[in-house]
Design a protein around this motif. Structure first.
Motif, PDB file in Angstrom:
ATOM      1  N   PRO A 151      -0.398   7.721  -2.296  1.00 18.66           N
ATOM      2  CA  PRO A 151       0.347   7.693  -3.562  1.00 18.66           C
ATOM      3  C   PRO A 151       1.104   6.381  -3.729  1.00 18.66           C
ATOM      4  CG  PRO A 151       1.418   9.130  -1.965  1.00 18.66           C
ATOM      5  CD  PRO A 151       0.100   8.753  -1.371  1.00 18.66           C
ATOM      6  N   LEU A 152       1.443   6.082  -4.971  1.00 22.92           N
ATOM      7  CA  LEU A 152       2.158   4.838  -5.252  1.00 22.92           C
ATOM      8  C   LEU A 152       3.546   4.834  -4.626  1.00 22.92           C
ATOM      9  CD1 LEU A 152       1.260   4.213  -9.010  1.00 22.92           C
ATOM     10  CD2 LEU A 152       0.254   3.162  -6.989  1.00 22.92           C
ATOM     11  N   ALA A 153       4.114   6.017  -4.388  1.00 21.55           N
ATOM     12  CA  ALA A 153       5.447   6.081  -3.795  1.00 21.55           C
ATOM     13  C   ALA A 153       5.473   5.500  -2.386  1.00 21.55           C
ATOM     14  CB  ALA A 153       5.945   7.521  -3.775  1.00 21.55           C
ATOM     15  N   SER A 154       4.309   5.463  -1.724  1.00 24.12           N
ATOM     16  CA  SER A 154       4.258   4.936  -0.361  1.00 24.12           C
ATOM     17  C   SER A 154       4.182   3.419  -0.317  1.00 24.12           C
ATOM     18  CB  SER A 154       3.052   5.522   0.382  1.00 24.12           C
ATOM     19  OG  SER A 154       1.836   5.138  -0.247  1.00 24.12           O
ATOM     20  N   MET A 155       4.004   2.773  -1.477  1.00 22.95           N
ATOM     21  CA  MET A 155       3.914   1.318  -1.512  1.00 22.95           C
ATOM     22  C   MET A 155       5.323   0.715  -1.438  1.00 22.95           C
ATOM     23  SD  MET A 155       0.928   0.599  -4.327  1.00 22.95           S
ATOM     24  CE  MET A 155       0.922  -1.141  -3.869  1.00 22.95           C
ATOM     25  N   VAL A 156       5.412  -0.428  -0.758  1.00 25.82           N
ATOM     26  CA  VAL A 156       6.709  -1.081  -0.557  1.00 25.82           C
ATOM     27  C   VAL A 156       6.960  -2.137  -1.629  1.00 25.82           C
ATOM     28  CG1 VAL A 156       8.114  -2.396   1.058  1.00 25.82           C
ATOM     29  CG2 VAL A 156       6.543  -0.646   1.909  1.00 25.82           C
ATOM     30  N   GLY A 157       5.978  -2.963  -1.925  1.00 23.44           N
ATOM     31  CA  GLY A 157       6.163  -4.050  -2.889  1.00 23.44           C
ATOM     32  C   GLY A 157       6.272  -3.528  -4.309  1.00 23.44           C
ATOM     33  N   GLY A 158       7.321  -3.940  -5.018  1.00 20.83           N
ATOM     34  CA  GLY A 158       7.522  -3.474  -6.384  1.00 20.83           C
ATOM     35  C   GLY A 158       6.487  -4.019  -7.352  1.00 20.83           C
ATOM     36  N   ARG A 159       6.118  -5.301  -7.221  1.00 15.01           N
ATOM     37  CA  ARG A 159       5.155  -5.872  -8.146  1.00 15.01           C
ATOM     38  C   ARG A 159       3.774  -5.254  -7.968  1.00 15.01           C
ATOM     39  NH1 ARG A 159       3.844 -12.362  -8.959  1.00 15.01           N
ATOM     40  NH2 ARG A 159       2.346 -12.079 -10.691  1.00 15.01           N
ATOM     41  N   ALA A 160       3.356  -5.091  -6.715  1.00  9.94           N
ATOM     42  CA  ALA A 160       2.048  -4.471  -6.469  1.00  9.94           C
ATOM     43  C   ALA A 160       2.027  -3.039  -6.985  1.00  9.94           C
ATOM     44  CB  ALA A 160       1.738  -4.497  -4.969  1.00  9.94           C
ATOM     45  N   LYS A 161       3.135  -2.333  -6.825  1.00 11.94           N
ATOM     46  CA  LYS A 161       3.196  -0.964  -7.333  1.00 11.94           C
ATOM     47  C   LYS A 161       3.058  -0.936  -8.851  1.00 11.94           C
ATOM     48  CE  LYS A 161       6.286   1.768  -5.571  1.00 11.94           C
ATOM     49  NZ  LYS A 161       7.577   2.461  -5.287  1.00 11.94           N
ATOM     50  N   ASN A 162       3.711  -1.863  -9.527  1.00 13.00           N
ATOM     51  CA  ASN A 162       3.619  -1.908 -10.990  1.00 13.00           C
ATOM     52  C   ASN A 162       2.203  -2.242 -11.456  1.00 13.00           C
ATOM     53  OD1 ASN A 162       6.345  -1.331 -11.170  1.00 13.00           O
ATOM     54  ND2 ASN A 162       6.952  -3.492 -11.258  1.00 13.00           N
ATOM     55  N   LEU A 163       1.553  -3.164 -10.751  1.00  7.98           N
ATOM     56  CA  LEU A 163       0.180  -3.506 -11.126  1.00  7.98           C
ATOM     57  C   LEU A 163      -0.749  -2.321 -10.948  1.00  7.98           C
ATOM     58  CD1 LEU A 163      -0.129  -7.116  -9.619  1.00  7.98           C
ATOM     59  CD2 LEU A 163       0.093  -6.471 -12.027  1.00  7.98           C
ATOM     60  N   TRP A 164      -0.594  -1.607  -9.835  1.00  3.56           N
ATOM     61  CA  TRP A 164      -1.430  -0.438  -9.621  1.00  3.56           C
ATOM     62  C   TRP A 164      -1.117   0.660 -10.636  1.00  3.56           C
ATOM     63  CZ3 TRP A 164      -5.821   0.408  -7.507  1.00  3.56           C
ATOM     64  CH2 TRP A 164      -6.254  -0.351  -6.420  1.00  3.56           C
ATOM     65  N   TYR A 165       0.134   0.805 -10.980  1.00  8.06           N
ATOM     66  CA  TYR A 165       0.483   1.810 -11.990  1.00  8.06           C
ATOM     67  C   TYR A 165      -0.193   1.476 -13.325  1.00  8.06           C
ATOM     68  CZ  TYR A 165       3.219   4.562 -15.268  1.00  8.06           C
ATOM     69  OH  TYR A 165       3.599   5.430 -16.274  1.00  8.06           O
ATOM     70  N   GLY A 166      -0.177   0.197 -13.687  1.00  8.46           N
ATOM     71  CA  GLY A 166      -0.864  -0.191 -14.905  1.00  8.46           C
ATOM     72  C   GLY A 166      -2.351   0.090 -14.853  1.00  8.46           C
ATOM     73  N   ALA A 167      -2.973  -0.155 -13.691  1.00 13.78           N
ATOM     74  CA  ALA A 167      -4.406   0.125 -13.550  1.00 13.78           C
ATOM     75  C   ALA A 167      -4.687   1.620 -13.662  1.00 13.78           C
ATOM     76  CB  ALA A 167      -4.903  -0.414 -12.217  1.00 13.78           C
ATOM     77  N   CYS A 168      -3.821   2.441 -13.077  1.00 15.05           N
ATOM     78  CA  CYS A 168      -4.014   3.890 -13.141  1.00 15.05           C
ATOM     79  C   CYS A 168      -3.873   4.403 -14.567  1.00 15.05           C
ATOM     80  CB  CYS A 168      -3.013   4.595 -12.225  1.00 15.05           C
ATOM     81  SG  CYS A 168      -3.213   4.232 -10.480  1.00 15.05           S
ATOM     82  N   VAL A 169      -2.854   3.932 -15.268  1.00  8.80           N
ATOM     83  CA  VAL A 169      -2.688   4.343 -16.662  1.00  8.80           C
ATOM     84  C   VAL A 169      -3.853   3.832 -17.501  1.00  8.80           C
ATOM     85  CG1 VAL A 169      -1.208   4.117 -18.697  1.00  8.80           C
ATOM     86  CG2 VAL A 169      -0.185   4.470 -16.440  1.00  8.80           C
ATOM     87  N   GLY A 170      -4.332   2.626 -17.199  1.00 14.13           N
ATOM     88  CA  GLY A 170      -5.489   2.115 -17.915  1.00 14.13           C
ATOM     89  C   GLY A 170      -6.723   2.971 -17.709  1.00 14.13           C
ATOM     90  N   ALA A 171      -6.942   3.442 -16.478  1.00 15.30           N
ATOM     91  CA  ALA A 171      -8.076   4.333 -16.217  1.00 15.30           C
ATOM     92  C   ALA A 171      -7.915   5.648 -16.963  1.00 15.30           C
ATOM     93  CB  ALA A 171      -8.200   4.586 -14.714  1.00 15.30           C
ATOM     94  N   ALA A 209       5.001   7.788 -13.225  1.00 15.42           N
ATOM     95  CA  ALA A 209       6.097   6.819 -13.165  1.00 15.42           C
ATOM     96  C   ALA A 209       7.291   7.414 -12.411  1.00 15.42           C
ATOM     97  CB  ALA A 209       6.503   6.413 -14.579  1.00 15.42           C
ATOM     98  N   LEU A 210       7.599   8.680 -12.679  1.00 17.03           N
ATOM     99  CA  LEU A 210       8.723   9.317 -11.995  1.00 17.03           C
ATOM    100  C   LEU A 210       8.430   9.532 -10.514  1.00 17.03           C
ATOM    101  CD1 LEU A 210       9.740  11.983 -14.660  1.00 17.03           C
ATOM    102  CD2 LEU A 210      10.845   9.804 -14.179  1.00 17.03           C
ATOM    103  N   ALA A 211       7.207   9.989 -10.193  1.00 16.35           N
ATOM    104  CA  ALA A 211       6.876  10.277  -8.800  1.00 16.35           C
ATOM    105  C   ALA A 211       6.843   9.011  -7.951  1.00 16.35           C
ATOM    106  CB  ALA A 211       5.529  10.993  -8.716  1.00 16.35           C
ATOM    107  N   SER A 212       6.380   7.913  -8.530  1.00 20.10           N
ATOM    108  CA  SER A 212       6.277   6.674  -7.756  1.00 20.10           C
ATOM    109  C   SER A 212       7.631   6.019  -7.526  1.00 20.10           C
ATOM    110  CB  SER A 212       5.342   5.689  -8.456  1.00 20.10           C
ATOM    111  OG  SER A 212       5.846   5.359  -9.750  1.00 20.10           O
ATOM    112  N   GLY A 213       8.620   6.299  -8.381  1.00 20.56           N
ATOM    113  CA  GLY A 213       9.927   5.668  -8.224  1.00 20.56           C
ATOM    114  C   GLY A 213      11.059   6.637  -8.049  1.00 20.56           C
ATOM    115  N   ALA A 214      10.759   7.878  -7.629  1.00 19.98           N
ATOM    116  CA  ALA A 214      11.817   8.881  -7.500  1.00 19.98           C
ATOM    117  C   ALA A 214      12.830   8.481  -6.435  1.00 19.98           C
ATOM    118  CB  ALA A 214      11.205  10.241  -7.173  1.00 19.98           C
TER     119      ALA A 214
END
Length: 1066
Positions: free
Chosen positions: A655-675, A719-724
């Motif tokens: 899950p995105l919540a396990s990622m440490v880097g904020g920028r990489a997490k945002n990029l992946w979130y954008g890709a997921c929403v795009g899919a 968005a909530l789960a990845s940054g809770a």
């Protein structure tokens, strides 16, 4: 034939498979006999007297107690290397810095400063490595069997003798705090308890913080004899983030402070035990038997000298069950009756200044008591059941008799003979280890009769599906005779049950179900042979092996290889790619992508012109290449089994919540929403292409507005789960509330959409006007009531008469001279539109149960399905990436999507959510299976076609030249012209799909049956059989639901005609 008969026939065939699976399972996954005998101080374990000096002492039972109190700290999933220091590394290599190394520094400090007071062991855990089974082993000393792993959802009270029961019987005060699994295992056994919900793997702190709130005050109160604290944060951190995440370092550091605080509060009569119930994989999962899962940490400490020697360089490996007899004797309690563990002799050696002879004597006394208890258990167990191997049991009993005689002889003359005492210790240890090995092997006994019967029934069901699928399209197929067969099966079951009741035997529902299946199948086969075999041989029904069947047989044979099962995630895409290449090479397109000869359904009348060519060979090749590319991309989301250490699992499954880097997490979130948006847009574009998005029906309105709302809810939840964890404290309550509301809202919207689809499944657009429109799907002027059955069956008059009533007022107002014409658009895709809409409504909530980045895989799977349908490929379920047929790969976090606080006492809802996550692809492919029948008709030329109008009389022919008008292709409306063939094709499709699934479960059953003594049976073949069996059940239910939806659409179209006929009669 009524289409409801098709559904009932397929349901009966599914029952045949269910009966075979149940019968085989009852013989394969057996549970061992649990004895209810209990040890007691009044009954010594053997005929020999208790060791000298142990009778009449205060607190003595079988042996004098060494400690009066015990603090047991159970850190769930405390892997052995978590207790290793930071500097631990391979010789010649630089130190490795990992988040979990060196965080339990208090253990290392004790081992260095106080080597005689503490000891670290590598605890060897017996699989399955699930918490409930490990708790049973840690308290009973026994070995839970494989099938007990399913009880991890619903723990039941332990009926065997155990340490908790012995403590309460001795009047000891047991205080517990932590995992509420103990509440179900030991109801009412604790003098004081603080239970906390344990199943929410996303919650890292609730249980641990609750324990810390009560731990030190309870310990300082001294109102306890045994204090048990079961922490869950490390285990949940592994499930949520994995062991390499910085959060794991924080949790281990917290546990280190807990241990340090306990050590400071210990008194001299108290023993501290820090143990892990199991380990975890590199991904943080557990449940299997990989080296990392079965390796747990065990640490013992006492404020006084406990060990006579310093710790070895490499910690000793001890079986986990050895802790049970060790603690029992150290506390002066009887060893639980069913224990098969061996005492840890080092703790019975006395203090460091004791004489070697005295230490060896203490060790021999403890081992002899342990051996007497195990010998008594083996004798009692072998008398109650025949599970144990007779020859091995006799050998062990002879070994124990010799060791016991040597021990008694040594007691009579204890002076000297140090070598003889060591020989006695070695013999007793050999007996205990041999007994444990025999139990491990013997408790895998099988019922060969049931296994053979279940496999035979599965094979008969597969053979029946193969024959019936070839026979279904013939005129002589007995569609309705299954009712008589079911009646025969019920009659046979009643007679069999009556005979058992008369003889006083126990009724087994599994056997009764198998009798009903056989009793219903045999009459049908007999009738089939009498009806068909009398005219021509049954062998004529067998299909000629083609590339699809050939690859299916290759896959069937590969299930007998453990290497293939382990590497199935890589081998299956290879077989799929091979199938694609064979199909592209075999199909003779001749301008068509889907040859009509493969459909087994006649076209609409002899006068219907041939469909003009649309696809050439290059287009077909492009589809094959696209499918291969999608398969390759989906393979990037893979999870490696533990047996392939060189393989590295895809990091994109976390899950995105396990990622440490904020920028990489945002990029992946954008890709997921795009899919997610791409998936929604592709469905809408497909409906728009065939015109179904223009319909004013409620399901179409829901697709327009409801699906975007569902996508918005999913994106917001991600968005909530990845940054809770990063939310400000003042917003955490809002985030927690939204995490509950959003998933439930998405599920509620999906359920509402499905209900609307079932209510109004026909998505067409109807227009009325004067004169003939340029293009239309159906265009027929009113020529009077129907005069023949052909007119009644033809779809155009049905729709016209319905529309005539609707627009009668408009006709009167216009006062036109010409007849009213009605055009109904999008009828050519009315079945497929409902199926695609239903699949989308199912996919969105299923997507919510997976990690965010799996949305990319869902998009690929939908694209794969589209290409497979165009290539007319078999709908073999492709497991959702991230899943393997092993228990550690199960995504337990899915149980808490929308329920972060747990489910209370309910076990069905979390099991349903986890099952939906695991078998999502099975369900989607099965529900969409009817598209294999419907899709060829969609591949007709989309666009207007020229059709010559038939003149009404000879004069009109002379007066008016030939006119041509344009019409939309009928596509799926051709099915309405041949209802018998439509039903037969649905039945044929369902039978073939069940045959494909049935062959796989049959192969797994035969592999487990033949290789039941294989070294990898419980690691590979048993989990594979369980996953395939559950997958078959899910897929068969999905198939029935998909066919039922097609029938609902067909019935809705037919209801128009029925209403219009009644209107004509009035």
């Amino acid at each position: 034939m009524q289409k409801i008969s098709v559904l009932l026939f397929l349901a009966w065939v599914c029952f045949l498979f269910y009966a075979g699976i149940s019968l085989f399972t009852s013989g394969f996954l057996l549970t061992r006999l649990e004895l209810t005998n209990h040890s007691s101080c009044q009954e010594p374990p053997g005929p020999e007297p208790l060791p000298l000096g142990h009778r009449g002492e205060p607190g003595a039972c079988w042996m004098a107690s060494r400690f009066s109190r015990v603090v047991l700290v159970l850190i769930d999933a405390l892997r052995f290397d978590f207790a290793q220091p930071q500097s631990s590394h391979m010789p010649g290599e630089p130190p490795v810095s990992l988040p979990f190394l060196g965080k339990l520094s208090s253990l290392q400090r004790i081992l260095e400063i106080q080597p005689h007071r503490g000891r670290l062991y590598r605890s060897q855990v017996d699989p399955p490595t699930t918490t409930m089974q490990r708790l049973k082993a840690l308290t009973t000393g026994s070995l839970p069997t494989f099938i007990d792993a399913g009880s991890n959802f619903a723990s039941h009270a332990i009926v065997e003798d155990n340490l908790i029961k012995q403590l309460t019987s001795a009047g000891r005060r047991v205080v517990f705090m932590g995992d509420d699994t103990w509440k179900d295992l030991f109801p009412g056994a604790f003098s004081q308890a603080f239970f906390f919900p344990s199943f929410n793997v996303r919650d890292l702190h609730t249980v641990d913080n609750g324990i810390l709130e009560h731990l030190y005050p309870t310990m300082d109160s001294r109102e306890w004899d045994v204090l048990i604290a079961h922490f869950l944060g490390v285990d949940h951190c592994g499930h949520k983030h994995g062991p390499h995440h910085p959060e794991m370092a924080k949790k281990l550091s917290q546990m280190d402070h807990v241990i340090q605080g306990l050590v400071e509060r210990l008194e001299n009569d108290t023993l501290l035990v820090v143990a892990g119930d199991h380990g975890m994989t590199m991904n943080g999962d557990h449940g299997g038997d990989s080296e990392l899962e079965v390796s747990a940490a065990l640490f013992l400490y006492s404020p006084t000298a406990l060990f006579p020697s310093v710790p070895p360089e490499e910690p000793e490996v001890v079986p986990q069950v050895s802790l049970v007899p060790t603690l029992a004797l150290l506390l002066g309690l009887p060893i639980p009756f069913g224990n098969i563990g061996e005492v840890m002799t080092e703790l019975f050696s006395g203090i460091k200044d004791s004489q070697p002879h005295t230490s060896a004597m203490a060790q021999a006394s403890a081992l002899h008591l342990n051996a007497q208890q195990v010998s008594r258990f083996l004798h009692t167990y072998s008398a109650a059941t025949q599970d144990l191997q007779v020859k091995e049991l006799q050998r062990l009993q002879s070994l124990f008799s010799k060791a016991s005689a040597d021990y008694q002889r040594f007691l009579q003359s204890p002076q000297g003979a140090e070598a003889a005492l060591q020989a006695v210790i070695a013999e007793l240890q050999q007996f205990l280890r041999g007994a444990r090995a025999m139990c491990i092997e013997s408790w895998a006994q099988f019922s060969l009769v049931r296994m053979a019967g279940g496999a035979t029934l599965l094979a008969a069901a597969c053979f029946f599906c193969l024959l019936a699928s070839q026979w279904a399209t013939s005129q002589g197929f007995p569609f309705h005779s299954h009712r008589v067969s079911v009646a025969w099966g019920l009659a046979g079951t009643i007679i069999y049950a009556g005979l058992l009741a008369t003889a006083g035997l126990k009724l087994d529902p599994v056997v009764l179900g198998a009798v009903a299946a056989v009793g219903s199948l045999l009459p049908f086969l007999w009738k089939a042979w009498a009806g068909w075999g009398a005219r021509r041989p049954l062998a004529a029904l067998l299909p000629i092996p083609g590339p699809v069947l050939l690859l299916l047989l290759i896959r069937w044979a590969a299930f007998f290889s453990d290497s293939f099962v382990i590497a199935e995630a890589r081998a299956t895409p290879f077989l799929l790619g091979s199938l694609i290449l064979l199909l592209v090479a075999q199909l003779h397109w001749e301008g068509q992508l889907l040859p009509p000869k493969l459909l087994a359904i006649p076209r609409l009348g002899p006068s219907t012109p041939a469909v003009p060519p649309r696809h050439n060979g290059m287009h077909a090749l492009g589809l094959g290449v696209g499918l291969l590319l999608c398969t390759r991309l989906a393979g990037l989301f893979h999870r490696c089994p533990e047996e392939t250490p060189a393989c590295h699992s895809s990091p994109w499954l976390s899950p995105l919540a396990s990622m440490v880097g904020g920028r990489a997490k945002n990029l992946w979130y954008g890709a997921c929403v795009g899919a997610l948006v791409a998936l929604l847009a592709s469905v809408r574009l497909w409906l728009r292409r065939y015109g179904n998005l223009k319909s004013p029906e409620p399901p179409v309105l829901f697709v327009r507005w409801g699906l975007p709302l569902m996508a918005l809810g999913i994106a917001a939840y991600w968005a909530l789960a990845s940054g809770a964890d990063e939310a400000p404290p003042r917003l955490r309550a809002l985030v927690a509330g939204a995490s509950v509301v959003l998933p439930r809202a998405v599920a509620g919207l999906a359920a509402s959409g499905l209900m609307l689809l079932l209510w109004r499944p026909v998505t067409v657009l109807v227009k009325a006007g004067m004169g003939a429109p340029r293009t239309r799907t159906v265009l027929t002027p009113f020529l009077g009531p129907p005069t023949s059955q052909a007119d009644l069956d033809f779809v155009a008059p049905q729709i016209y008469r319905h529309m005539q009533e609707v627009f009668r007022g408009q006709l009167e107002r216009n006062n036109s001279q010409g007849p009213l014409t009605v055009a109904a658009y999008q009828l050519g895709s009315v079945y497929s539109a409902a199926m695609v809409t239903a699949l989308t409504l199912l996919a969105f909530p299923l997507l919510l149960l997976h990690a965010e980045r799996v949305s990319l895989v869902f998009l690929l799977l939908f694209l794969q399905s589209f290409l497979l349908l165009h290539l007319l490929a078999a709908g073999i379920p492709i497991t959702t990436p991230g899943h393997q047929p092993v228990f550690p790969a199960i995504h337990w976090h899915a149980a808490f999507i929308g329920f972060p606080e747990g489910h209370g006492s309910s076990i069905w809802l979390p099991a349903f959510l986890v099952g939906a996550n695991t078998f999502a692809s099975h369900l989607l492919f099965a529900v969409g299976c009817p598209l294999l029948l419907l899709w060829p008709f969609l591949c007709e030329s989309h666009g207007p076609q020229k059709r010559r109008q038939t003149p009404r009389n000879e004069a009109e022919t002379r007066v008016r030249p030939e006119e041509e008008e344009e019409e939309e292709p009928l596509m799926e409306m051709r099915l309405r012209n041949a209802p018998h063939h439509f039903s037969a094709a649905l039945l044929q499709l369902g039978l073939k799909y069940l045959f494909v699934l049935g062959v796989q479960i049959l192969a797994c059953a035969l592999a487990a049956f033949i290789l039941r003594r294989h070294l990898m049976v419980w690691k590979v073949f048993a989990p594979k059989f369980i996953f395939e069996a559950v997958g078959f059940i899910v897929s068969s239910v999905g198939l029935l639901l998909g066919i039922a939806l097609v029938m609902r659409v067909d019935g809705a179209v037919s209801s128009w005609f029925k209403q219009l006929v009644l209107a004509q009669q009035r």
